[in-house]
Design an enzyme around this catalytic site. Structure first.
Site, PDB file in Angstrom:
ATOM      1  N   ASP A 134       3.679   7.260  -6.871  1.00 44.45           N
ATOM      2  CA  ASP A 134       4.912   6.935  -6.173  1.00 44.45           C
ATOM      3  C   ASP A 134       6.148   7.099  -7.042  1.00 44.45           C
ATOM      4  O   ASP A 134       7.251   7.285  -6.529  1.00 44.45           O
ATOM      5  CB  ASP A 134       4.853   5.499  -5.646  1.00 44.45           C
ATOM      6  CG  ASP A 134       3.761   5.301  -4.621  1.00 44.45           C
ATOM      7  OD1 ASP A 134       3.683   6.127  -3.701  1.00 44.45           O
ATOM      8  OD2 ASP A 134       2.987   4.345  -4.745  1.00 44.45           O
TER       9      ASP A 134
ATOM     10  N   HIS B 244       0.822  -1.216   0.000  1.00 42.44           N
ATOM     11  CA  HIS B 244       0.000   0.000   0.000  1.00 42.44           C
ATOM     12  C   HIS B 244       0.852   1.260   0.000  1.00 42.44           C
ATOM     13  O   HIS B 244       0.839   2.005  -0.983  1.00 42.44           O
ATOM     14  CB  HIS B 244      -0.937  -0.022   1.208  1.00 42.44           C
ATOM     15  CG  HIS B 244      -1.980   1.049   1.217  1.00 42.44           C
ATOM     16  ND1 HIS B 244      -2.212   1.907   0.160  1.00 42.44           N
ATOM     17  CD2 HIS B 244      -2.890   1.404   2.167  1.00 42.44           C
ATOM     18  CE1 HIS B 244      -3.198   2.733   0.460  1.00 42.44           C
ATOM     19  NE2 HIS B 244      -3.618   2.453   1.671  1.00 42.44           N
TER      20      HIS B 244
ATOM     21  N   HIS C 274      -1.096   0.261 -11.182  1.00 39.40           N
ATOM     22  CA  HIS C 274      -1.989   0.657 -10.095  1.00 39.40           C
ATOM     23  C   HIS C 274      -3.250  -0.189 -10.178  1.00 39.40           C
ATOM     24  O   HIS C 274      -3.689  -0.567 -11.277  1.00 39.40           O
ATOM     25  CB  HIS C 274      -2.343   2.146 -10.227  1.00 39.40           C
ATOM     26  CG  HIS C 274      -2.990   2.733  -9.011  1.00 39.40           C
ATOM     27  ND1 HIS C 274      -4.347   2.600  -8.757  1.00 39.40           N
ATOM     28  CD2 HIS C 274      -2.485   3.450  -7.972  1.00 39.40           C
ATOM     29  CE1 HIS C 274      -4.641   3.219  -7.624  1.00 39.40           C
ATOM     30  NE2 HIS C 274      -3.536   3.727  -7.127  1.00 39.40           N
TER      31      HIS C 274
END
Length: 380
Positions: free
Chosen positions: A317, A222, A262
């Protein structure tokens, strides 16, 4: 009642929400109808908190009152700070330390017994205000330095950077960090938000929900991919190889490139687009564009290789880690900073769900034996 098994609850609708919407096919994210790019560019994190918690963007007067009340709650009891120092001395992981300290905050909340939506938001505001203080104090304790008192005159973003370093941030860094907080504030029913909401559905207080959210966010599936990206970038840098050639070799060796793919987005994450531009600003301000060159080259190569066409595109990210690194933030603080932002969404979802609450209680399909003969302990 359907007996169809949905592993990971994928595709299962469990609630209705007015807070945020993710369209993974076209790559958009909205908070209460406002596009994330517009909010990141034109609104402060405090404005976004107000929007998520109260349903509309604040007027200037409302914002000043809200920001002041939030800043007034930044101080943390010395007992909590002492625990933070103990955890730092023991070598505790930052997310675990943040989880412990956040749970402990409730012991010093005189208003923790206020009930209903008002109580949830009041407690949530105190938690949101204090988490940056806790996190900055933890990092300074690891460095053998005393904590820095929060400055009520600084923004939520600027104050954290100040407490972390002892120096007021420059305008580019403060604006960039503020945008990063906005981008991470909410994202539908992700694992940590759902965890907080499940806890809230039992009518537990928001301290319990936020503590549970931190625990869920700490998991490697996560919240930790931005650190993985930075570790990869440093590995490339230390190899002295061209980043594209390095990635080619890594893929041939079976390594996965973190920051791509994702669960929801099938195209480039809109938050990644925004942070890529902020990375450009930071590179221009510092004169060091190493991470910008590396990430851009890797993205272009993987796009040419067809990963994006397959729905494996850069996520938030892939750029957030290099943005934080450009501001001198240690790698293992990236996920706690994620929590520092996402707490706004956790509080909003708990308050929203509890307004029309139903205990979240799914079923599991039993796959054990139909019957078993009990044998007394002395005969086993």
């Amino acid at each position: 009642m359907s007996d169809e098994l949905k592993r990971g609850l994928e595709g299962v609708l469990v609630a209705e929400s007015e807070l945020s919407h993710v369209d993974g096919e076209v790559g958009t994210l909205v908070y209460r109808g406002y596009d994330i790019e517009e909010l990141a560019r034109d609104a402060s994190y405090e404005e976004v908190l107000y929007l998520l918690w109260y349903g509309s963007l604040p007027t200037r007067e409302e914002l000043e009152s809200f920001a002041t009340s939030l800043a007034d709650e930044r101080d943390v009891d010395e007992d909590v700070l002492a625990t933070v120092r103990t955890l730092a001395d023991a070598g505790e992981r930052p997310m675990a330390a943040l989880r412990t300290a956040t749970s402990m905050l409730s012991a010093y909340d005189d208003g923790a017994e206020v009930e209903g939506r008002e109580g949830t938001l009041e407690q949530g505001a105190r938690i949101t205000a204090k988490i940056p203080t806790v996190l900055a104090a933890f990092e300074r304790a690891r460095q053998g330095q005393p904590p820095i008192d929060p400055d009520p005159e600084l923004s939520h973003a600027g104050n954290f950077l100040y407490m972390l370093t002892g120096v007021e941030p420059d305008e580019v860094s403060e604006e960039t960090f503020d945008e990063a907080l906005t981008l991470h504030a909410d994202h539908g029913l992700n694992a940590s938000t759902f965890t907080a909401m499940v806890i809230g559905s039992t009518m537990a207080d928001v301290y319990s929900g936020v503590t549970g959210g931190i625990g869920a966010l700490s998991g490697s599936l996560h919240g930790g991919a931005n650190q993985d990206v930075m570790e990869l970038l440093y590995e490339i840098h230390e190899s002295d190889k061209d980043p594209v050639e390095w990635v080619k070799d890594a893929r041939e060796a079976g390594r996965r490139v973190p920051g791509f793919g994702h669960r929801v987005y099938k195209v480039k994450d809109p938050r990644a687009r925004i942070l890529q531009e902020r990375l450009r600003d930071l590179a221009a301000a510092s004169g060091d564009d190493t991470w910008l060159q590396y990430t851009t080259a890797i993205e272009e190569y993987l796009t040419e290789e067809g990963l994006v066409e397959k729905g494996i595109a850069p996520n938030v990210d892939f750029y957030s880690g290099s943005v934080y690194d450009s501001m001198g933030i240690p790698m293992d603080l990236y996920t706690p900073i994620f929590a520092m932002s996402r707490v706004g969404g956790w509080v909003a979802h708990v308050a929203e769900y509890q307004a029309d609450n139903r205990l979240i209680r799914p079923r599991a399909r039993y796959t054990g034996p139909d019957s078993a003969e009990f044998v007394p302990i002395d005969e086993r």
